[in-house]
Design an enzyme around this catalytic site. Sequence first.
Site, mmCIF file in Angstrom:
data_model
loop_
_atom_site.group_PDB
_atom_site.id
_atom_site.type_symbol
_atom_site.label_atom_id
_atom_site.label_comp_id
_atom_site.label_asym_id
_atom_site.label_seq_id
_atom_site.Cartn_x
_atom_site.Cartn_y
_atom_site.Cartn_z
ATOM 1 N N SER A 1 0.912 -1.428 -0.148
ATOM 2 C CA SER A 1 -0.103 -0.190 0.521
ATOM 3 C C SER A 1 0.613 1.063 0.108
ATOM 4 O O SER A 1 2.215 1.076 0.164
ATOM 5 C CB SER A 1 -0.478 -0.052 0.954
ATOM 6 O OG SER A 1 0.008 0.170 2.232
ATOM 7 N N ASP B 1 -0.915 -1.352 -4.223
ATOM 8 C CA ASP B 1 -2.522 -2.011 -3.835
ATOM 9 C C ASP B 1 -2.764 -0.356 -3.821
ATOM 10 O O ASP B 1 -2.455 0.305 -2.554
ATOM 11 C CB ASP B 1 -2.231 -2.599 -2.606
ATOM 12 C CG ASP B 1 -2.783 -3.230 -2.016
ATOM 13 O OD1 ASP B 1 -4.331 -3.787 -2.971
ATOM 14 O OD2 ASP B 1 -3.265 -3.874 -0.449
ATOM 15 N N ASP C 1 -6.472 2.730 -8.547
ATOM 16 C CA ASP C 1 -7.786 2.625 -7.557
ATOM 17 C C ASP C 1 -8.734 3.608 -7.793
ATOM 18 O O ASP C 1 -8.906 5.230 -7.229
ATOM 19 C CB ASP C 1 -7.821 2.555 -5.967
ATOM 20 C CG ASP C 1 -9.265 2.206 -5.204
ATOM 21 O OD1 ASP C 1 -10.188 2.699 -5.812
ATOM 22 O OD2 ASP C 1 -8.960 1.865 -4.008
ATOM 23 N N HIS D 1 -12.583 -4.152 3.542
ATOM 24 C CA HIS D 1 -10.864 -3.979 4.734
ATOM 25 C C HIS D 1 -10.893 -4.394 5.414
ATOM 26 O O HIS D 1 -11.998 -3.620 6.512
ATOM 27 C CB HIS D 1 -10.233 -2.495 4.298
ATOM 28 C CG HIS D 1 -9.501 -2.839 2.441
ATOM 29 N ND1 HIS D 1 -10.215 -2.062 2.149
ATOM 30 C CD2 HIS D 1 -9.475 -4.134 1.480
ATOM 31 C CE1 HIS D 1 -9.261 -2.084 1.062
ATOM 32 N NE2 HIS D 1 -9.215 -3.111 0.510
ATOM 33 N N GLY D 2 -10.134 -5.154 6.534
ATOM 34 C CA GLY D 2 -10.571 -5.434 7.434
ATOM 35 C C GLY D 2 -11.492 -5.859 8.272
ATOM 36 O O GLY D 2 -12.012 -7.345 7.590
ATOM 37 N N HIS E 1 -11.304 -8.441 -2.689
ATOM 38 C CA HIS E 1 -10.026 -7.769 -1.782
ATOM 39 C C HIS E 1 -10.593 -8.282 0.028
ATOM 40 O O HIS E 1 -12.209 -8.698 -0.355
ATOM 41 C CB HIS E 1 -10.203 -6.178 -1.940
ATOM 42 C CG HIS E 1 -9.216 -5.398 -2.600
ATOM 43 N ND1 HIS E 1 -7.868 -5.092 -2.690
ATOM 44 C CD2 HIS E 1 -9.490 -5.367 -4.265
ATOM 45 C CE1 HIS E 1 -7.640 -4.497 -3.953
ATOM 46 N NE2 HIS E 1 -7.785 -5.095 -4.848
ATOM 47 N N ASN F 1 -7.021 -11.029 -1.645
ATOM 48 C CA ASN F 1 -5.947 -9.568 -0.449
ATOM 49 C C ASN F 1 -6.457 -10.159 0.705
ATOM 50 O O ASN F 1 -7.476 -10.178 1.107
ATOM 51 C CB ASN F 1 -6.270 -8.962 -1.087
ATOM 52 C CG ASN F 1 -5.793 -8.277 -2.353
ATOM 53 O OD1 ASN F 1 -5.350 -8.961 -3.365
ATOM 54 N ND2 ASN F 1 -6.101 -6.738 -2.939
ATOM 55 N N ASN G 1 -4.029 -8.902 4.265
ATOM 56 C CA ASN G 1 -3.103 -7.645 4.864
ATOM 57 C C ASN G 1 -3.669 -8.206 6.604
ATOM 58 O O ASN G 1 -2.726 -8.278 6.841
ATOM 59 C CB ASN G 1 -3.509 -6.488 4.662
ATOM 60 C CG ASN G 1 -2.432 -6.095 4.727
ATOM 61 O OD1 ASN G 1 -2.029 -5.787 5.372
ATOM 62 N ND2 ASN G 1 -2.914 -4.076 5.347
HETATM 63 P P1 13P Z 1 -7.897 -7.407 4.625
HETATM 64 O O1 13P Z 1 -6.776 -6.311 5.509
HETATM 65 O O2 13P Z 1 -9.498 -7.234 4.569
HETATM 66 O O3 13P Z 1 -7.159 -8.624 4.447
HETATM 67 O O4 13P Z 1 -7.655 -6.831 3.182
HETATM 68 C C1 13P Z 1 -6.690 -7.015 2.192
HETATM 69 C C2 13P Z 1 -6.657 -6.106 1.301
HETATM 70 O O5 13P Z 1 -7.577 -6.386 0.306
HETATM 71 C C3 13P Z 1 -5.798 -5.233 0.230
HETATM 72 O O6 13P Z 1 -5.990 -4.591 -0.640
#
Ligand code: 13P
Length: 287
Positions: free
Chosen positions: A49, A84, A105, A177-178, A207, A229, A231
Amino acid sequence: MLVSATEMLKKAVAGKYAVGQFNINNLEWTKSILATAQENNSPVILGVSAGAGKYMTGFKTVSAMVQAMIEDMKITVPVALHLDHGTYEQCFDCIEAGFSSVMFDGSHYPIAENIEKTTELVRVTREKGLSLEAEVGSIGGEEDGVIGAGEVADPKECKMIADLGVDFLAAGIGNIHGKYPENWKGLDFDALAAIKELTGDLPLVLHGGTGIPAEMIQKAISLGVAKINVNTECQLYFQAATRKYIEAGKDLEGKGFDPRKLLAPGCEAIKEIVKEKMELFGSVNKA
Ligand code: 13P
């Protein structure tokens, strides 16, 4: 050597599996993910990122570090280094720094502007043999403690962006995300099927891979998702293992304060979760 993500994702669509994008934050993260990919003979995409790039002092440092690690660790599986959620300008910065793949994006722009900028990036990435991910329908997530719902992309807009010649497409299908909130409705498979119908064999990107139940992941793959994805989940595994080490007082024993010891349990934990995801996504032995 880095490769673009185009070939690995075409193969994933044909073979009905997905390649994981695991985001990196530092040398330890990168080392753990590369080692796991090699041990499991899996292709892998390292996601960076803009914030993580800045944290590591800049995209040039990241690119040089990853390329040198691939050589020093004798990594032979395909590895793509991917920006990303980049802005238009960050895509150019990463191309210059030696990344093999970028994500633009443009989901927050009106569709006409998203198309205009994506078109230019298609031209540049074609010229250099790099891969390009575009996004339609923004992926929600936690920002300052407020969890926004993920948008559901309009299949017609997905088709418009797909037709520009991008290599893979992130389409919002209620993913965020998260961590997912308690009342999350789950992925919108009708939307995914409609997008797939219009975009054909174009690899689709999911994602927000953290916390999506295994059956939903498998269904998404069966409907054309070829890149997932992850993270937050690596961060949570690293954190839990590090906490355990410190709470057990291990940092106070002998040379337990040495960063190579202090960070070791977290690094092993990242390897564990990355392996689990590669098995779930079906990318093991697909290098
Ligand atoms: P998470 O942090 O929810 O796994 O998402 C990661 C992501 O989509 C990065 O672009």
